[in-house]
Structure formats: C-alpha cells, structure tokens
Design an enzyme around this catalytic site. Structure first.
Site, PDB file in Angstrom:
ATOM      1  N   GLY A   9       8.732 -10.063 -13.099  1.00 19.95           N
ATOM      2  CA  GLY A   9       8.171 -11.054 -12.550  1.00 19.95           C
ATOM      3  C   GLY A   9       6.557 -11.917 -13.058  1.00 19.95           C
ATOM      4  N   GLY A  12       4.424  -8.495 -14.524  1.00 21.91           N
ATOM      5  CA  GLY A  12       5.303  -8.257 -16.164  1.00 21.91           C
ATOM      6  C   GLY A  12       5.556  -8.987 -17.262  1.00 21.91           C
ATOM      7  N   ASP A  31      14.536  -7.024 -15.658  1.00 21.25           N
ATOM      8  CA  ASP A  31      14.217  -7.506 -13.935  1.00 21.25           C
ATOM      9  C   ASP A  31      16.107  -7.222 -13.079  1.00 21.25           C
ATOM     10  OD1 ASP A  31      12.241  -8.892 -11.988  1.00 21.25           O
ATOM     11  OD2 ASP A  31      14.104  -9.246 -11.897  1.00 21.25           O
ATOM     12  N   ARG A  80       1.753  -8.423  -2.426  1.00 26.11           N
ATOM     13  CA  ARG A  80       1.105  -9.074  -1.959  1.00 26.11           C
ATOM     14  C   ARG A  80       0.875 -10.336  -0.505  1.00 26.11           C
ATOM     15  NH1 ARG A  80      -4.407  -7.087   0.309  1.00 26.11           N
ATOM     16  NH2 ARG A  80      -4.450  -7.733  -2.326  1.00 26.11           N
ATOM     17  N   ARG A  86      -1.913  -4.224   1.381  1.00 27.27           N
ATOM     18  CA  ARG A  86      -1.029  -3.078   0.663  1.00 27.27           C
ATOM     19  C   ARG A  86      -0.625  -1.974   0.925  1.00 27.27           C
ATOM     20  NH1 ARG A  86      -6.356  -4.013  -2.482  1.00 27.27           N
ATOM     21  NH2 ARG A  86      -5.725  -5.193  -4.159  1.00 27.27           N
ATOM     22  N   ASN A  93       8.082  -1.869  -0.743  1.00 27.01           N
ATOM     23  CA  ASN A  93       8.851  -1.275  -2.373  1.00 27.01           C
ATOM     24  C   ASN A  93       8.809  -0.007  -2.696  1.00 27.01           C
ATOM     25  OD1 ASN A  93       7.790  -3.362  -3.641  1.00 27.01           O
ATOM     26  ND2 ASN A  93       5.473  -3.785  -3.558  1.00 27.01           N
ATOM     27  N   VAL A 116       2.128  -0.497 -12.344  1.00 28.86           N
ATOM     28  CA  VAL A 116       0.984  -1.195 -11.402  1.00 28.86           C
ATOM     29  C   VAL A 116       1.958  -1.948  -9.905  1.00 28.86           C
ATOM     30  CG1 VAL A 116       0.351  -3.560 -11.990  1.00 28.86           C
ATOM     31  CG2 VAL A 116       1.048  -2.310 -14.349  1.00 28.86           C
ATOM     32  N   ASN A 118       2.448  -2.231  -6.478  1.00 30.14           N
ATOM     33  CA  ASN A 118       1.645  -1.356  -4.867  1.00 30.14           C
ATOM     34  C   ASN A 118       2.694  -0.927  -3.836  1.00 30.14           C
ATOM     35  OD1 ASN A 118      -1.257  -1.493  -5.442  1.00 30.14           O
ATOM     36  ND2 ASN A 118      -1.369  -3.845  -6.156  1.00 30.14           N
ATOM     37  N   HIS A 173      -6.365   2.090  -4.242  1.00 27.33           N
ATOM     38  CA  HIS A 173      -6.143   0.499  -5.091  1.00 27.33           C
ATOM     39  C   HIS A 173      -6.192  -0.342  -3.232  1.00 27.33           C
ATOM     40  CE1 HIS A 173      -6.667  -3.156  -7.061  1.00 27.33           C
ATOM     41  NE2 HIS A 173      -4.171  -3.125  -7.224  1.00 27.33           N
TER      42      HIS A 173
END
Ligand code: APR
Length: 304
Positions: A9, A12, A31, A80, A86, A93, A116, A118, A173
């Site tokens: 995406g 990436g 992917d 998001r 998040r 996820n 990476v 979230n 984060h």
C-alpha cells in the site's frame, strides 16, 4: 542485501521506493493483492534507469519469494480512517498480522523484522510472539516518525531552522505518546530553556495530534511519506551496522522499570537488531508518562 516489504500500500510501496532509490538493497514487495504488488514493483523498475540505481524489485503474493531476506518490513493491514483511533485498528489488524508473522517465520531465515502496522506497539508484540523470533530481532518504527514530527513542530513554533531541532519522543505511538522534553534540544540548547511553558505544552499537543491532522487533510488513508522515511533510517542503520541510537518500539525487560511490553525507547540499532536499550536520565514526570504508556499497551494486549 534483500529486504522484503509486506503490504504494497502507501507505506509499503513508498518504503520500497526509498530503499531501492537509495541503492541500499533489492526489494520484494508482497501483498495479498498480487497484481497490486506486481504493478507497483514493475513501475518502480521502470524508473530504475532514470534514477540510475542497479537494484531489483519484484511484486508477489507468494511468501516463498521472501526467502533469505535479511530484513522484513511489515506494513500490511488497514490504515486509520478520520475519527478512528489507532486502538480501534487493533482488532482489524491483529488477525492480518498474526498470519503475516507466521509466514515470515516459515519462509525467511531468522530475519530482522521492522513492524509499521498500527497500533504499533501491540502489533509489534504480536509479530514477536507469532514469529517466535528473538525480541532483539523484532521491533517497531514509530519513535523516529514522532520525533521527526516534533522537530518540525519545534522549528515552526520557535521559528528556528529545522536542522537545529533535535527531539525525542518515547512511549506509545498513540494517545499515550511521551515527548521527552528533557532530552530535546534546539540549536544545541535544552528546549526547556528556550521555550515558555505555554509553548512547550503547545509543542507536545501538536506533536501528539500530528498523525490525526495528516489523516484529516488526506481524507483517505494515513501518512506514508514520513513513516516510510522512518523505516528507511532503521533499515540503513541495520544494513550499515551503524549502532546509532534511534527511538524504536522495543521489548522491555526491566529497562525504565517496565517489563513484558513493546514501548518506544531509545535503542542502539545495528546488524543484529537491537543491540541495547539506552536508559536516559528522564525526569520523574517523563518516567510516569512512560509508565502510563506501558499500562495502556498492557491493556491493549489483553484485547489482543
Ligand atoms: N497480507 C499481505 N498484505 C495485506 C494483507 C495480508 N494479510 N492484508 C492487507 N494487506 C495489504 C493491503 O492489500 C494493502 O495493499 O496491506 C496494504 C495496506 O496498505 P494501505 O491500505 O495503503 O495502508 P498504508 O497507508 O500503507 O498503512 C499500512 O502502516 O502506518 C501504518 O496505520 C498504518 O496500519 C497501517 C499500515
């Protein structure tokens, strides 16, 4: 060197572009949507002779293609949406990440994994558990992004050149991000000596909400130029074995009095991954912020 990026995406594909065009490594872009990964990898290769790099990119949905990758970057999953925290991303996820982690462990030979996706600190924990890899080889990218954002906010607030801002963001984060004002500098001087309390509060507030601000501008999806730049810095530290101190989401084993969670802390990064978590002399308030952040990650881990 070969780096595989899971998820083709925005984050990436931009990671893949930065890595290829810096001449650092070959890239496998994987992917669930094979055609998307192929299309982006082929497009990146069409640019190779213009940019003048000699690296190769392939797009795939077959995990056998990630064999012998030294590093795997995990960006698969949802970004998001406006108004979404998040934390709300967690359930969406988690199942993707567990599947991705198992596949990485099966097909790549003891790689270093940079997460990476979230909510970052929880997803990094999930990748560590599901992959079975040593925690030193699994860590997350967030602190670099948040610190870079804070540098920009400081430079704009104090009207100083961006290169003079040197800040550090710890914690999660997410909502319990912990900008470490005591460790932040502007033009070589402590930030706390150069800004009023009102300014400092404003810097912290703007840094914390920067991700949401970008989400609201974009309307669709979340930030990707700056997140991919954070990944680039981490991959470079690993490949060049720089041992530089970078804020990363690391597995805590008693450092700062915190255990059994992934949390953003300064870490020495090199060819084996996290060489060492660096304990800085934080203020009592900052230690408390870290503790609050750790409690919040613990709570999310229950959900997981
Ligand atoms: N395996 C591989 N790829 C997957 C899977 C899976 N099981 N599930 C989803 N994907 C892919 C999607 O097909 C998509 O191409 O992950 C990609 C995610 O890309 P984007 O939706 O563009 O999201 P992006 O902006 O790149 O963000 C990815 O990074 O910064 C974080 O919060 C962000 O969690 C999000 C992640």
């Amino acid at each position: 060197m070969k780096v595989s990026v899971i998820g083709a995406g925005n984050v990436g594909a931009t990671c893949a572009m930065r890595l290829l065009e810096s001449g650092l490594c070959d890239v496998v872009l994987l992917d669930i949507l094979e055609s998307l990964a192929k299309g982006k990898a082929e497009d990146l290769m069409d640019a190779a002779s213009l940019i003048g790099h000699g690296n190769s990119a392939i797009g795939t949905s077959d995990y056998r293609d990630i064999v012998s990758s030294e590093i795997v970057v995990v960006t698969a999953g949802f970004a998001r949406k406006p108004g979404m925290t998040r934390e709300e991303l967690l359930t969406k996820n988690a199942s993707i990440i567990k599947d991705v982690a198992k596949n990485i462990a099966k097909h790549a030979d003891n790689p270093i994994i940079i997460v990476v996706t979230n909510p970052l600190d929880v997803m990094t924990y999930a990748v560590h558990k599901e992959s079975g890899l040593d925690s030193k080889r699994v860590f997350g990218m967030a602190g670099l992004l948040d610190s870079s954002r804070m540098n920009l906010v400081i430079s704009r607030t104090l009207q100083k050149p961006l290169r003079d801002a040197d800040s550090l963001v710890l914690g999660t984060h997410g909502e319990t991000m912990a900008p470490a004002l005591s460790q932040s500098k502007i033009s070589g001087k402590p930030l706390t000596d150069c800004a009023s309390q009102e300014m400092l509060d404003d810097i912290v507030k703007k840094t914390k909400s920067r991700g949401a601000e970008i989400v609201s501008y974009l309307g669709k999806g979340s930030a990707f130029y700056a997140p991919s730049a954070g990944v680039f810095r981490m991959v470079r530290a690993i490949i060049d074995d720089t041992a530089e101190i970078l804020p990363c989401s690391c597995f805590m084993q008693g450092e700062y009095g915190i255990k059994d969670v992934y949390l953003g802390v300064p870490a020495k990064i090199g060819s084996e991954g996290v060489k060492e978590i660096v304990e800085l002399p934080l203020t009592e308030d900052e230690r408390q912020f870290l503790k609050t952040a750790s409690d919040s990650v613990h709570k999310q881990l229950q959900l997981l």
